[in-house]
Design an enzyme around this catalytic site. Structure first.
Site, PDB file in Angstrom:
ATOM      1  N   HIS A   1      23.109  -5.904  -5.328  1.00 58.76           N
ATOM      2  CA  HIS A   1      24.419  -5.396  -4.896  1.00 58.76           C
ATOM      3  C   HIS A   1      24.400  -5.235  -3.381  1.00 58.76           C
ATOM      4  O   HIS A   1      24.493  -4.143  -2.851  1.00 58.76           O
ATOM      5  CB  HIS A   1      24.660  -4.052  -5.586  1.00 58.76           C
ATOM      6  CG  HIS A   1      26.048  -3.530  -5.434  1.00 58.76           C
ATOM      7  ND1 HIS A   1      27.169  -4.297  -5.542  1.00 58.76           N
ATOM      8  CD2 HIS A   1      26.494  -2.257  -5.207  1.00 58.76           C
ATOM      9  CE1 HIS A   1      28.245  -3.542  -5.383  1.00 58.76           C
ATOM     10  NE2 HIS A   1      27.858  -2.296  -5.168  1.00 58.76           N
TER      11      HIS A   1
ATOM     12  N   ASN B   1      19.719   9.061  -0.298  1.00 56.41           N
ATOM     13  CA  ASN B   1      19.982   9.106  -1.739  1.00 56.41           C
ATOM     14  C   ASN B   1      18.736   9.112  -2.618  1.00 56.41           C
ATOM     15  O   ASN B   1      18.818   9.450  -3.795  1.00 56.41           O
ATOM     16  CB  ASN B   1      20.926   7.961  -2.137  1.00 56.41           C
ATOM     17  CG  ASN B   1      22.354   8.244  -1.688  1.00 56.41           C
ATOM     18  OD1 ASN B   1      22.673   9.365  -1.292  1.00 56.41           O
ATOM     19  ND2 ASN B   1      23.217   7.252  -1.746  1.00 56.41           N
TER      20      ASN B   1
ATOM     21  N   ARG C   1      28.836   5.267   1.598  1.00 57.80           N
ATOM     22  CA  ARG C   1      28.723   4.606   2.910  1.00 57.80           C
ATOM     23  C   ARG C   1      29.822   5.052   3.859  1.00 57.80           C
ATOM     24  O   ARG C   1      30.921   5.376   3.428  1.00 57.80           O
ATOM     25  CB  ARG C   1      28.886   3.094   2.736  1.00 57.80           C
ATOM     26  CG  ARG C   1      27.690   2.419   2.233  1.00 57.80           C
ATOM     27  CD  ARG C   1      27.768   0.936   2.535  1.00 57.80           C
ATOM     28  NE  ARG C   1      28.574   0.195   1.591  1.00 57.80           N
ATOM     29  CZ  ARG C   1      28.871  -1.087   1.740  1.00 57.80           C
ATOM     30  NH1 ARG C   1      28.464  -1.743   2.821  1.00 57.80           N
ATOM     31  NH2 ARG C   1      29.581  -1.722   0.838  1.00 57.80           N
TER      32      ARG C   1
ATOM     33  N   ILE D   1      25.253   4.293 -10.512  1.00 54.22           N
ATOM     34  CA  ILE D   1      26.193   3.698  -9.546  1.00 54.22           C
ATOM     35  C   ILE D   1      25.744   3.977  -8.105  1.00 54.22           C
ATOM     36  O   ILE D   1      26.075   3.239  -7.180  1.00 54.22           O
ATOM     37  CB  ILE D   1      27.632   4.250  -9.761  1.00 54.22           C
ATOM     38  CG1 ILE D   1      28.117   4.007 -11.199  1.00 54.22           C
ATOM     39  CG2 ILE D   1      28.605   3.632  -8.774  1.00 54.22           C
ATOM     40  CD1 ILE D   1      29.566   4.418 -11.460  1.00 54.22           C
TER      41      ILE D   1
ATOM     42  N   ILE E   1      34.256   8.852  -7.194  1.00 49.91           N
ATOM     43  CA  ILE E   1      34.051   8.017  -8.390  1.00 49.91           C
ATOM     44  C   ILE E   1      33.971   8.910  -9.633  1.00 49.91           C
ATOM     45  O   ILE E   1      34.544   8.588 -10.680  1.00 49.91           O
ATOM     46  CB  ILE E   1      32.784   7.132  -8.283  1.00 49.91           C
ATOM     47  CG1 ILE E   1      32.831   6.267  -7.018  1.00 49.91           C
ATOM     48  CG2 ILE E   1      32.657   6.225  -9.512  1.00 49.91           C
ATOM     49  CD1 ILE E   1      31.625   5.362  -6.811  1.00 49.91           C
ATOM     50  N   GLY E   2      33.272  10.043  -9.504  1.00 52.97           N
ATOM     51  CA  GLY E   2      33.127  10.949 -10.651  1.00 52.97           C
ATOM     52  C   GLY E   2      34.475  11.372 -11.227  1.00 52.97           C
ATOM     53  O   GLY E   2      34.680  11.380 -12.442  1.00 52.97           O
TER      54      GLY E   2
ATOM     55  N   ALA F   1      30.619  14.792  -8.926  1.00 51.08           N
ATOM     56  CA  ALA F   1      32.039  15.024  -9.227  1.00 51.08           C
ATOM     57  C   ALA F   1      32.918  14.629  -8.046  1.00 51.08           C
ATOM     58  O   ALA F   1      33.967  15.214  -7.804  1.00 51.08           O
ATOM     59  CB  ALA F   1      32.257  16.501  -9.582  1.00 51.08           C
ATOM     60  N   GLY F   2      32.461  13.627  -7.305  1.00 49.87           N
ATOM     61  CA  GLY F   2      33.216  13.186  -6.125  1.00 49.87           C
ATOM     62  C   GLY F   2      34.314  12.205  -6.492  1.00 49.87           C
ATOM     63  O   GLY F   2      34.923  12.296  -7.554  1.00 49.87           O
TER      64      GLY F   2
END
Ligand code: APR
Length: 313
Positions: free
Chosen positions: A179, A99, A86, A122, A15-16, A12-13
């Protein structure tokens, strides 16, 4: 009869939160924003803020925060951003040690609670994290993809549009491979509404754009101190929407290869059709020899990170 789709956002950071906003705004379904117990109230607060936003913007999706996987039971789509982003000076591959246990935890829970979900990973290092997700869950290759190519292509397209002085809407381009800093922008197929981009942009400018695209994520990390979140979230939502609305979109995604492009047992970015059955088809493009060589270099880099992952299983 329940007809709304259920979308689980794991993490829920930054991006979330943006994922939740976009999913609700597009009314793709009801959203559960999951985070670890220490961040449960944070997830709940963010969810409440976003739900209240609906009465201004006019969406009815429910958005709830949780630290309980049982709430995600039977989710149709999972988008995974769990992990540490990062910091300046770090490569995506530097994140593997931090991670890896996180993606394993997420995969074990997802396997138990959301076995039928279409899953978009992601978390970085992307190609290795999505590999590990598939290995732990044993899910089919149709049901799991990594989000990278849509984002990297968006960056490439923007830089091309700015250089050519044309609308970003008319620039079509794909970035394939891993990526990482040796991702592969496919210049031979890059067009401005069908016209070859090379007609509008000089070679040395194109080379500089390719370099900037490859370092596109790092450029933002250096400016903000953390990684990008608006464009990454939009990219993943485009993929989720293609699945939920059976759009059959051709998108560059990290997909599980079994011989395509000459690679096996590896996730790297390739063009795939995403529709109601998930990854419906991997498309093999006729790459130039130079592009094939770049893809080989990129695949080798991904393989070296996957080898690290495999050693710790
Ligand atoms: N389960 C669920 N969530 C977790 C877990 C876990 N096991 N471990 C960590 N998280 C949560 C964190 O508590 C945090 O709220 O993941 C969230 C990540 O949010 P941010 O730190 O804001 O990171 P963000 O910018 O969203 O990026 C997440 O995506 O692009 C990648 O490199 C990036 O790997 C990073 C990920």
């Amino acid at each position: 009869m329940a007809t709304r789709k259920k979308i689980g956002l794991i993490g829920a950071g930054n991006i979330g939160g943006e994922l939740a906003r976009l999913c609700a705004n597009k009314e793709l379904g009801d959203v559960w924003l999951y985070d670890i117990p220490a961040k449960e109230n944070f997830a709940k607060g963010k969810a409440l803020d976003l739900e209240q936003n609906g009465s201004i913007l006019g969406y009815d999706s429910s958005i709830r925060g949780t630290a309980n996987w049982a709430d995600l039971e039977g989710a149709d789509v999972l988008i995974i951003t769990a992990g540490i982003p990062r910091k300046p000076g770090q490569s995506r591959d530097d994140l593997v040690v931090t991670n890896l246990p996180i993606i394993r935890d997420v995969a074990n829970n997802a396997k138990k609670h959301c076995p039928n979900a279409f899953v978009i990973v992601i978390s970085n290092p992307l190609d290795a994290m999505v590999y590990e997700y598939k290995r732990v869950t044993g899910c089919s290759k149709q049901k799991v993809v990594g989000m990278a190519g849509v984002l990297d292509s968006a960056r490439f397209q923007l830089f091309l549009a700015r250089e050519a002085g044309v609308s970003v809407k008319d620039v079509r381009a794909m970035v394939l491979g891993g990526h990482g800093d040796d991702m592969v922008p496919i210049v031979s197929m890059c067009t401005i509404n069908g016209a070859p981009a090379t007609q509008f942009i000089a070679k040395e400018k194109l080379d500089a754009i390719i370099e900037r695209t490859r370092k596109g994520g790092g450029e933002i990390v250096n400016l903000m101190g953390t990684s990008a979140y608006y464009a990454p979230a939009s990219a993943a939502v485009a993929m989720a929407e293609a699945y939920l609305h059976d759009q059959k979109r051709l998108l560059p995604c990290a997909a599980y290869l079994e011989g395509e492009y000459g690679y096996k047992d590896l996730f790297i970015g390739v063009p795939v059709f995403i529709g109601g059955n998930g990854v419906e088809k991997i498309v093999q493009l006729p790459l130039t020899d130079a592009e094939k060589a770049m893809l080989e270099k990129s695949a080798k880099s991904v393989q070296s990170v996957v080898d690290v992952v495999k050693k710790t299983t």
